[in-house]
Design a protein around this motif. Structure first.
Motif, mmCIF file in Angstrom:
data_model
loop_
_atom_site.group_PDB
_atom_site.id
_atom_site.type_symbol
_atom_site.label_atom_id
_atom_site.label_comp_id
_atom_site.label_asym_id
_atom_site.label_seq_id
_atom_site.Cartn_x
_atom_site.Cartn_y
_atom_site.Cartn_z
ATOM 1 N N PHE A 123 0.822 -1.214 0.000
ATOM 2 C CA PHE A 123 0.000 0.000 0.000
ATOM 3 C C PHE A 123 0.856 1.264 0.000
ATOM 4 O O PHE A 123 0.479 2.281 -0.577
ATOM 5 N N GLU A 124 2.010 1.173 0.641
ATOM 6 C CA GLU A 124 2.926 2.311 0.620
ATOM 7 C C GLU A 124 3.405 2.563 -0.815
ATOM 8 O O GLU A 124 3.474 3.697 -1.285
ATOM 9 N N THR A 127 0.729 4.048 -3.238
ATOM 10 C CA THR A 127 0.471 5.471 -3.061
ATOM 11 C C THR A 127 1.702 6.316 -3.364
ATOM 12 O O THR A 127 1.651 7.230 -4.171
ATOM 13 N N ARG A 128 2.838 5.977 -2.736
ATOM 14 C CA ARG A 128 4.044 6.784 -2.939
ATOM 15 C C ARG A 128 4.505 6.665 -4.388
ATOM 16 O O ARG A 128 4.821 7.664 -5.048
ATOM 17 N N ARG A 131 2.183 8.436 -6.812
ATOM 18 C CA ARG A 131 2.367 9.889 -6.704
ATOM 19 C C ARG A 131 3.643 10.314 -7.430
ATOM 20 O O ARG A 131 3.638 11.264 -8.219
ATOM 21 N N ALA A 137 -4.422 11.343 -8.848
ATOM 22 C CA ALA A 137 -4.722 10.909 -7.481
ATOM 23 C C ALA A 137 -6.009 10.084 -7.410
ATOM 24 O O ALA A 137 -6.068 9.070 -6.700
ATOM 25 N N THR A 138 -7.046 10.508 -8.155
ATOM 26 C CA THR A 138 -8.310 9.768 -8.061
ATOM 27 C C THR A 138 -8.172 8.351 -8.624
ATOM 28 O O THR A 138 -8.809 7.423 -8.129
ATOM 29 N N ILE A 140 -5.353 6.542 -8.560
ATOM 30 C CA ILE A 140 -4.597 5.760 -7.565
ATOM 31 C C ILE A 140 -5.541 5.325 -6.443
ATOM 32 O O ILE A 140 -5.528 4.175 -6.015
ATOM 33 N N LEU A 141 -6.374 6.257 -5.984
ATOM 34 C CA LEU A 141 -7.317 5.933 -4.901
ATOM 35 C C LEU A 141 -8.247 4.796 -5.292
ATOM 36 O O LEU A 141 -8.517 3.897 -4.497
ATOM 37 N N VAL A 144 -6.272 1.570 -5.079
ATOM 38 C CA VAL A 144 -6.054 1.142 -3.685
ATOM 39 C C VAL A 144 -7.332 0.508 -3.136
ATOM 40 O O VAL A 144 -7.308 -0.560 -2.518
ATOM 41 N N GLU A 145 -8.457 1.164 -3.405
ATOM 42 C CA GLU A 145 -9.742 0.663 -2.908
ATOM 43 C C GLU A 145 -10.048 -0.727 -3.479
ATOM 44 O O GLU A 145 -10.434 -1.643 -2.748
ATOM 45 N N ALA A 148 -7.542 -3.364 -2.068
ATOM 46 C CA ALA A 148 -7.872 -3.694 -0.676
ATOM 47 C C ALA A 148 -9.089 -4.610 -0.626
ATOM 48 O O ALA A 148 -9.106 -5.595 0.133
ATOM 49 N N ALA A 149 -10.095 -4.314 -1.445
ATOM 50 C CA ALA A 149 -11.297 -5.161 -1.464
ATOM 51 C C ALA A 149 -10.959 -6.563 -1.973
ATOM 52 O O ALA A 149 -11.461 -7.567 -1.447
ATOM 53 N N SER B 120 -6.706 -5.228 5.562
ATOM 54 C CA SER B 120 -7.165 -4.848 4.221
ATOM 55 C C SER B 120 -8.419 -3.979 4.305
ATOM 56 O O SER B 120 -8.567 -3.018 3.553
ATOM 57 N N GLU B 124 -9.389 -0.247 2.638
ATOM 58 C CA GLU B 124 -10.615 -0.070 1.861
ATOM 59 C C GLU B 124 -11.413 1.099 2.434
ATOM 60 O O GLU B 124 -11.938 1.947 1.702
ATOM 61 N N THR B 127 -9.926 4.648 1.780
ATOM 62 C CA THR B 127 -10.111 5.154 0.424
ATOM 63 C C THR B 127 -11.592 5.344 0.100
ATOM 64 O O THR B 127 -12.001 6.428 -0.311
ATOM 65 N N ALA B 137 -8.669 14.107 -2.781
ATOM 66 C CA ALA B 137 -7.970 12.863 -3.129
ATOM 67 C C ALA B 137 -6.496 12.900 -2.720
ATOM 68 O O ALA B 137 -5.961 11.908 -2.216
ATOM 69 N N LEU B 141 -4.596 10.264 -0.227
ATOM 70 C CA LEU B 141 -3.404 9.529 -0.662
ATOM 71 C C LEU B 141 -2.264 9.690 0.332
ATOM 72 O O LEU B 141 -1.562 8.737 0.658
ATOM 73 N N GLU B 145 -0.530 6.631 2.498
ATOM 74 C CA GLU B 145 0.919 6.425 2.430
ATOM 75 C C GLU B 145 1.539 6.457 3.834
ATOM 76 O O GLU B 145 2.345 5.590 4.188
ATOM 77 N N ALA B 148 0.355 3.367 5.921
ATOM 78 C CA ALA B 148 1.045 2.159 5.468
ATOM 79 C C ALA B 148 2.484 2.138 5.984
ATOM 80 O O ALA B 148 2.974 1.106 6.449
#
Lengths: 297, 297
Positions: A123-124, A127-128, A131, A137-138, A140-141, A144-145, A148-149, B120, B124, B127, B137, B141, B145, B148
């Motif tokens: 997850f780091e 995002t990092r 970026r 950004a949207t 990437i979000l 991630v979502e 994670a799911a 996890s 979720e 985000t 956003a 993010l 980051e 995490a």
């Protein structure tokens, strides 16, 4: 096929180099956990999932380099799930890809924590890395979502729970399909979608790639089950017949080898069909299906 | 103090209600894992970390409601780390907050997976919840980051690795400080910063709140060590003296009770000092420090 293997090797090299750069050095304090991370991440994975992420981004017209952190994050999550699945309390496996499993080398406590650490690092990185690559950004979000799911109780973990619980008792075909869709399918689907979404795929392309990812994951799982019965231990890097010994349900144990092969072929055909209309950009993905259909490792 | 406890109770109720809404129902397939998640999440936590997230957002002038998903994510991560820390391969604890630990109730496999699932779900929630609350956003993010990273080998996991390894052997004071900063401090810091960043704190406020979070976490850890020696088992909901029995290093074992108390007071003073200039909006955080300085549970 040799064409595909060369392309895959190029992607594998790209992913391996990036993983080496992203993982903390093995001697960073506390050293044992960083050694454990590198031990499992560099244990000879084929990097199929991250290769799909790179390839899906390319289909969307995005340079592979930009989604390399996300591709590596997918591989870290895959490795984390293998470390935890192998633990004595779960499948109690001593070997993985021909090498002793993490808990056999570092002990159970460090193996559990190594899995946890890879999960958080994923997850780091998402995002990092996203970026730093200048991704939106949207987007990437959203990724991630979705990832994670895919890792949660409707995905990886739900599948593993049912897999552990189902061992040794009768299950219905629908339950086997649920397990495999959750345990294997969700991450393949997320790997493909991550590349497509970050790469800015249009809705139709994203939809096609999503269907591709679902069937590809299914085909991968069925051939995995087949190889555990018909494969060669040395080529596979793990003992064959382990599913039967662990009383695991597979497409072969539930449907027989013949029907399992038919279903694998059908899933491959659906995966290729989903790519129709995506043109030459999807060549790697088409070849990946052929690879799955004929793989012996 | 009773004023603070009333304010905390209001925040706790808010967090509990949100957690109940965010966690899958206990009977969702596969039920055992969802039961296990709810069992540990609703085992009587004080919700101190999420309360700090809400309070930090309020200092930045943001409604608590908007950072509720992030606050809950922090609590899920805290719960995940407790479940894994309690495992037989780690601290092998049978009781947590007066109740049998997850692996004692659900078995080791499900306990490991319950921890993984909470982790996890936290991402979720960060985000999806942040998006639905209409947060920016780029701020979400940054928080993903940082959280995490706080969970990784430079934070929670690194601290736990060293804690497990240090048990029973001599360590230097600097190592104890590293362990506690990583294992406890990182998540307190992240909890406060998450609220501040999502709430849109200006750089000076963010800097002050960050220092506050660091000292608050330190004060919390030292008083936790003290309570294990001087506390009352019934009030604490766990047996006292467990650190000594597990040969764990604490501020008390390394510095003695008198010096540990002095350091706790000093950390509290630094935490309050960091809040100077933040005005009445920081009242809850100031009272939280007093609570830590005098807590008996």
């Amino acid at each position: 096929m040799s064409d595909f293997l060369a392309l895959l090797a190029r992607k594998t090299a790209l992913v391996d180099e990036a993983l080496d750069a992203y993982l903390p050095p093995a001697d960073r304090h506390p050293a044992v956990i960083h050694e454990a991370l590198r031990y499992s991440v560099f244990a000879g994975g084929k990097r199929l999932r991250p290769a799909l992420t790179l390839a899906a981004a390319a289909v969307a017209g995005c340079p592979e380099q930009k989604v390399l952190p996300a591709a590596c994050a997918i591989e870290l999550i895959h490795t984390y799930s293998l470390i935890h699945d192998d633990l004595p309390a779960m499948d109690n496996d001593d070997l993985r890809r021909g090498k002793p499993t993490s808990h056999r080398v570092f002990g159970e406590a460090v193996a559990i924590l190594a899995g946890d650490a890879l999960f958080s690092l994923a997850f780091e990185l998402l995002t990092r890395g996203g970026r730093e690559a200048g991704l939106e950004a949207t987007r990437i979000l959203q990724v991630v979502e979705e990832i994670a799911a895919a890792c949660g109780t409707a995905g990886l973990i739900g599948g593993q729970v049912l897999d552990v619980q189902a061992a040794g008792r009768q299950i219905a075909p629908a339950e086997l399909e649920f397990i495999h869709r959750a345990k294997t399918g969700a991450l393949f689907r997320a790997a493909v979608r991550a590349g497509a979404i970050l790469g800015g795929a249009d809705p139709d392309t994203l939809r096609r790639l999503t269907v591709f990812g679902e069937y590809f994951g299914l085909a991968f799982q069925i051939t995995d089950d087949l190889l555990d019965v018909t494969g060669d231990a040395e080529t596979l890097g793990k003992p064959v017949g382990s599913d039967a010994r662990n009383h695991k349900h597979t497409y072969v144990s539930l449907f027989g080898e013949h029907e399992a092969r038919r279903r694998a072929r059908q899933a491959c055909a659906e995966a290729v069909e989903a790519l129709s209309g995506l043109g030459p950009a999807a060549r790697f993905l088409r070849h990946a299906v052929q690879f799955i259909a004929t793989r012996d490792f």
